[in-house]
Design a protein around this motif. Structure first.
Motif, mmCIF file in Angstrom:
data_model
loop_
_atom_site.group_PDB
_atom_site.id
_atom_site.type_symbol
_atom_site.label_atom_id
_atom_site.label_comp_id
_atom_site.label_asym_id
_atom_site.label_seq_id
_atom_site.Cartn_x
_atom_site.Cartn_y
_atom_site.Cartn_z
ATOM 1 N N VAL A 195 0.589 -0.975 1.940
ATOM 2 C CA VAL A 195 -0.218 -0.860 0.757
ATOM 3 C C VAL A 195 -0.887 0.173 -0.253
ATOM 4 C CG1 VAL A 195 -0.691 -2.949 -1.100
ATOM 5 C CG2 VAL A 195 0.073 -4.248 0.357
ATOM 6 N N PRO A 197 -4.199 1.284 -1.766
ATOM 7 C CA PRO A 197 -5.212 1.294 -2.771
ATOM 8 C C PRO A 197 -5.315 0.832 -3.944
ATOM 9 C CG PRO A 197 -5.639 2.664 -1.125
ATOM 10 C CD PRO A 197 -4.443 3.104 -1.762
ATOM 11 N N THR A 198 -6.149 0.140 -4.436
ATOM 12 C CA THR A 198 -6.786 -0.912 -5.691
ATOM 13 C C THR A 198 -6.850 0.398 -7.562
ATOM 14 O OG1 THR A 198 -8.454 -1.480 -4.193
ATOM 15 C CG2 THR A 198 -8.341 -2.021 -7.132
ATOM 16 N N ALA A 361 -9.493 -4.711 -3.569
ATOM 17 C CA ALA A 361 -7.870 -4.624 -2.797
ATOM 18 C C ALA A 361 -8.005 -3.547 -1.671
ATOM 19 C CB ALA A 361 -6.755 -4.649 -3.872
ATOM 20 N N ASP A 362 -7.819 -3.540 -0.837
ATOM 21 C CA ASP A 362 -8.245 -2.030 0.354
ATOM 22 C C ASP A 362 -7.181 -1.468 0.327
ATOM 23 O OD1 ASP A 362 -11.117 -3.340 1.781
ATOM 24 O OD2 ASP A 362 -11.056 -2.413 -0.469
ATOM 25 N N GLY A 363 -6.164 -2.001 0.420
ATOM 26 C CA GLY A 363 -5.033 -1.968 0.634
ATOM 27 C C GLY A 363 -4.440 -1.846 2.034
ATOM 28 N N GLY A 364 -3.561 -1.395 3.015
ATOM 29 C CA GLY A 364 -3.990 -1.730 4.389
ATOM 30 C C GLY A 364 -2.140 -3.121 4.241
ATOM 31 N N HIS A 391 -4.610 -5.767 4.114
ATOM 32 C CA HIS A 391 -5.164 -5.566 2.355
ATOM 33 C C HIS A 391 -5.315 -7.316 2.593
ATOM 34 C CE1 HIS A 391 -3.718 -5.336 -1.098
ATOM 35 N NE2 HIS A 391 -2.674 -6.381 -1.833
#
Ligand code: FAD
Length: 415
Positions: A195, A197-198, A361-364, A391
Motif C-alpha cells: 500500500v 504511503p499516506t 497511514a504509513d503504507g506497507g 500498513h
C-alpha cells in the motif's frame, strides 16, 4: 550450488531494528540458531532516537480491546496478536530484564532511565546472551526464491541460507537511520501487496470535545503553531475549519505533512493565535478599551460581531471567567489570562486522517496477507514479516513500538 555450513542458519533476521531484535531474541530463546543481518554498523538506530531519545516504549493501557481501539481498521487483525503478546507482556519482558518503566500523560510508558539507547542495548545484550550472531554493515541486496519459498539472501559478497527468514527492514521514515524501505520492492516482487504511503494533504483528527463541537465554524486570518512535547515545531497563517472529526481547511491540510513528520516524536499540540497581528500588550490595551465601553455588559456579549460564540466561550473557559460575569467585575489577572487564551487556544492532535479516515497511514503490507498468530506470510511459506513493514494506522503514544514488540515476538516464536 554449495553453501558453507557456517552460513546456514535456522532463522535469518533481515534488519536489526526494534522488531528485528525482538524477533531474533525470541527465536534464539527457543534454541534456534539465529543470524541478524543489519545494514548499519550498529543495530537499532531508529529505536535509539525514538521518543526524542527517551523511547515511548508502549502505552500502559492493559485492556486489550481498549488498546486495540487505537489501530482503526487494523483492530480486528491485531486483537489476537495483542492477546498473545500485548502491553502486559511488554512490561513483563523489559521489567524482568531489569528495565522498569515510568508512565506519563496519556498513559505513555518510558524506560525509567529516560534513555532510548538503553532499550536498544538491552535487546542487543539479550540477543548476545543467547548466542544470536550479528553481522552488521551487511546490507542485504538480494533475496532468491524457489517454488514459493525463499532460498537464500545475499549481501554484496556472501550468500546465506536458512529454514525461515524474518524480514524486519522497517518503513521509510527517517531514512538516515537505515529504514529506506528496502523490503517493499522485494515483497512486491514476491507477490505481496504494498500500500502506498499516506497522502500529504490530509485533515487532522482531534479528540477534544470543544473542538469537534465547533464543527462548521471557520476561523480566518489566524495563526496555527504546532509543538511536539512542548518544543516549537512550525507554524502557518490562514483559515481553519472545524469539523466533526477535528480541523481542516487549506492551512491545516498544508500542515499535515509537517505534523506527520513530528507525530512519532511525541505529543503534538496545535496552538491557535486568534490575533496574530497584535502582540500581547496591544491586545491587552484593546481589551481594556472594549471593556471600558461595555462596563455593565455580560462578558460573553462584549465580543459580539468580533468573535464566534463557540470561540468566545472556549476562550473564557480557558481564562477561567464565567461567561455571565459583568465586565466591570473582571479582574486584571482574568484579563491577562484572557489575552493569553485568545493568543493560544490549544488542543492535542490525535493524528492524520487518510483516504480511509485513518490516523497515520504509513503504507506497507496489509495485515490480511499474514497469519496473525505467527506473522507468517500467506504468499511465501518460510517468510515472516514484522514492525513498520505493515500498513497499520496508529496514533503516537507508544503504539508503533508496541507493534514491533508484538509482531517481533510472534515471528520469533514461530520462525
Ligand atoms: C524520530 C522517531 C521517533 C519515534 N518515536 C517513537 C516512540 O517514542 N514510540 C513509538 O512507539 N514509536 C516511535 N517511533 C516509531 C518507531 O521507532 C518505529 O515504529 C520502529 O522503530 C520500527 O521498527 P522496525 O523494526 O519495524 O524498523 P526499523 O527500526 O526501521 O529497523 C529496520 C532496520 O533494518 C535495517 N535495514 C534496512 N534495510 C536493510 C537491508 N537491505 N539489509 C539489512 N538491514 C536493513 C535498517 O538499517 C534498520 O536498522 C518513532 C519514529 C521516529 C522516526
Amino acid at each position: 550450488m554449495h553453501f558453507d555450513d557456517s552460513e546456514h542458519f535456522d532463522v535469518i533476521v533481515i534488519g536489526g531494528g526494534a522488531s528485528g531484535l525482538m524477533a531474533a531474541a525470541t527465536a534464539a530463546a527457543r534454541g534456534r540458531r539465529v543470524l541478524v543481518l543489519e545494514k548499519n554498523p550498529e543495530c537499532g538506530r531508529k529505536l535509539s532516537i525514538s521518543g526524542g531519545g527517551r523511547c515511548n516504549i508502549t502505552n500502559a493501557e492493559f485492556d486489550v480491546q481498549l488498546f486495540a481501539d487505537n489501530y482503526g481498521d487494523a483492530k480486528k487483525f491485531l486483537l489476537s496478536a495483542f492477546s498473545q503478546f500485548g502491553v502486559q507482556e511488554t512490561f513483563d519482558y523489559f521489567n524482568s530484564r531489569g528495565l522498569q518503566f515510568v508512565i506519563e500523560a496519556r498513559k505513555r510508558a518510558f524506560p525509567i532511565t529516560h534513555s532510548a539507547p538503553d532499550v536498544t542495548q538491552l535487546l542487543i545484550e539479550e540477543c548476545k546472551k543467547i548466542s544470536v550472531i550479528f553481522k552488521t554493515s551487511s546490507p542485504v541486496t538480494k533475496i532468491d526464491r524457489f517454488e514459493g519459498e525463499i532460498l537464500s539472501v545475499s549481501t554484496r559478497n556472501i550468500t546465506y541460507t536458512a529454514e525461515s527468514y524474518i524480514l524486519a527492514t522497517g518503513g521509510m521514515s527517517h531514512p538516515e537511520t537505515g529504514s529506506t524501505g528496502d523490503g517493499f520492492p522485494w515483497l512486491s516482487k514476491l507477490g505481496h501487496t504494498v500500500v502506498t504511503p499516506t497522502p500529504s494533504l490530509v485533515p487532522l483528527a482531534v479528540r477534544e470535545r470543544w473542538v469537534t463541537d465547533l464543527q462548521g465554524i471557520t476561523l480566518k486570518d489566524v495563526k496555527i503553531s504546532f509543538t511536539v512535547d512542548s518544543r516549537k515545531a512550525f507554524n502557518k497563517k490562514g483559515s481553519i475549519l472545524f469539523t466533526h472529526f477535528g480541523v481542516s481547511g487549506p492551512t491545516v491540510l498544508h500542515s499535515a505533512k509537517g505534523v506527520a513528520d513530528i507525530l512519532p516524536e511525541g505529543e503534538v499540540v496545535a496552538h491557535i493565535d486568534l490575533f496574530p497581528t497584535l502582540d500581547d500588550g496591544t491586545l491587552s490595551r484593546k481589551l481594556i478599551e472594549l471593556f471600558d465601553a461595555h462596563k455593565n455588559t455580560m462578558v460573553k456579549n462584549v465580543f459580539a460581531g468580533m468573535l464566534l460564540t463557540g470561540i468566545v466561550n472556549r476562550s473564557l473557559a480557558v481564562a477561567n471567567i464565567a461567561p455571565d460575569a459583568q465586565v466591570n467585575g473582571v479582574t486584571k489577572e482574568q484579563r491577562t489570562r484572557l489575552v493569553k487564551a485568545l493568543k493560544d487556544l490549544s488542543f492535542p492532535i490525535a493524528g492524520l486522517l487518510g483516504m480511509d479516515k485513518a490516523i497515520i497511514a504509513d503504507g506497507g503490507i496489509p495485515l490480511s496477507e499474514v497469519s496473525m498468530q505467527t506473522m507468517q506470510s500467506k504468499v511465501v511459506k518460510n517468510l515472516f514479516l514484522t514492525g513498520d513493514l505493515f500498513h497499520i494506522v496508529r496514533p503516537s503514544g507508544g503504539y508503533s513500538l508496541q507493534l514491533c514488540w508484538t509482531t517481533g515476538f510472534l515471528a520469533g516464536n514461530a520462525a
